[in-house]
Design a protein around this motif. Structure first.
Motif: not given
Length: 340
Positions: A99-110, A145-154, A173-177
């Protein structure tokens, strides 16, 4: 925990309002300079959203004191940086793609953002993630489950990170349901540095309402409440989410329908000559490798059909991410792709 939290946050005296100091209901409110007219919208909402949290607690089996509600999941993502990461000094580690927001928020917070590629089949190698950490790594981001791959991580690979990394581990876990397997909510009490993110945007069908959930130890939630804006969840959102929770059976019906449509859509996509692979999904979307992602994407846009072009994302060359729609929407997509 005190070694992980930024020193200025430890020393922070948070904004305090009368609603924080007073619990329960009063007959006269003259504390917050509100207009006494136009009830109930004239009153500031509960800053800690206890009514909603008590309902969430029952369906998630997590104590209300271990829940933070945010303006979508993006608010707690940003707060994690503000609580734990010293700008220009600390770093975080995340998988790629994700998910791209992890990186965007890192940049915003330096804050330095370190990407660790998943394996070619989008599986997680915990040893690579741990090798990317150092004494200044405060957070590891995992989406499952990961975005964009859609799979659960082991699960065993995630456990290696939880057991061998001394910082904060966030599992989104945005997609855990849409997965029939485990949720990491069951492990909160086992791992005191674990934060689990979930949302009302996906399975609950409330993306426009903007309400995300962070689950963690009571100590970590205390830091969230210390740093977040006082009235971050408005009364309209609180009331609507509360009403929707009462209709959990309807949400389960929606999930069941979408899972059936996911299987049917995957089958139809696999029959198309322009489709090279449909990756297994534990989410409400399908990562699909095609012969010409850019060309097919532009063709679909011309037909008024919008999917997500992931062609430039790491490990996702010539891939489109296709959200599972209604039966009619999925058939419209397939008919358009047949004519390409």
């Amino acid at each position: 925990m005190k070694n992980l939290v930024r020193k200025n946050i430890l020393a922070l005296k948070p904004y305090s309002c009368a609603r924080d100091e007073f619990k329960g209901e009063a007959s006269v409110y003259l504390d917050a300079n509100e207009n006494p007219l136009n009830a109930p919208y004239n009153r500031y909402p509960d800053p800690l959203q206890w009514e909603v949290k008590n309902k969430i607690s029952k369906i998630k089996r997590v104590a209300p004191e271990q829940i933070m509600l945010g303006n979508g999941s993006d608010e707690p993502i940003d707060l994690i940086y503000r609580i734990f990461c010293e700008p220009k000094e600390d770093n975080v580690v995340a998988i790629a793609p994700t998910y791209g927001m992890y990186g965007v928020c890192a940049d915003i917070n330096n804050v330095e953002y370190r990407s660790v590629p998943l394996n070619e089949d989008f599986t997680l190698d915990a040893s690579k993630v741990l090798a990317a950490t150092d004494a200044h790594t405060k957070v590891v981001w995992l989406c499952s489950p990961n975005n964009p791959s859609g799979n659960l991580l082991k699960k065993s690979e995630i456990e290696k990170i939880l057991n061998n990394f001394n910082g904060i581990v966030v599992i989104d876990e945005a997609y855990v349901d849409f997965s029939s397997e485990y949720s990491w909510l069951n492990s909160l009490n086992k791992y005191p540095r674990l934060i689990v993110l979930q949302t009302f945007s996906k399975a609950w069908g409330l993306a426009a309402v903007r309400c995300g959930m962070a689950f963690a130890s009571e100590e970590i939630i205390g830091f969230f409440n210390k740093v977040k804006y006082p009235y971050n969840i408005n009364i309209l959102t609180q009331r609507l989410v509360s009403e929707e929770i009462d209709q959990e059976d309807r949400k389960k019906e929606w999930v069941e329908m979408l899972l059936k449509q996911r299987a049917m859509l995957a089958e139809m996509l696999n029959q198309l000559p322009i489709v090279e692979k449909v990756y297994k999904s534990d989410a409400n979307f399908l990562l699909t490798k095609v012969t010409d992602a850019n060309g097919i994407y532009n063709y679909l846009v011309g037909k008024g059909i919008i999917v997500r072009n992931r062609n430039t994302v790491q490990l996702c060359g010539n891939c489109l991410r296709i959200t599972v729609g209604t039966k009619e929407e999925n058939e419209t997509l397939i008919d358009a792709l047949k004519a390409y």
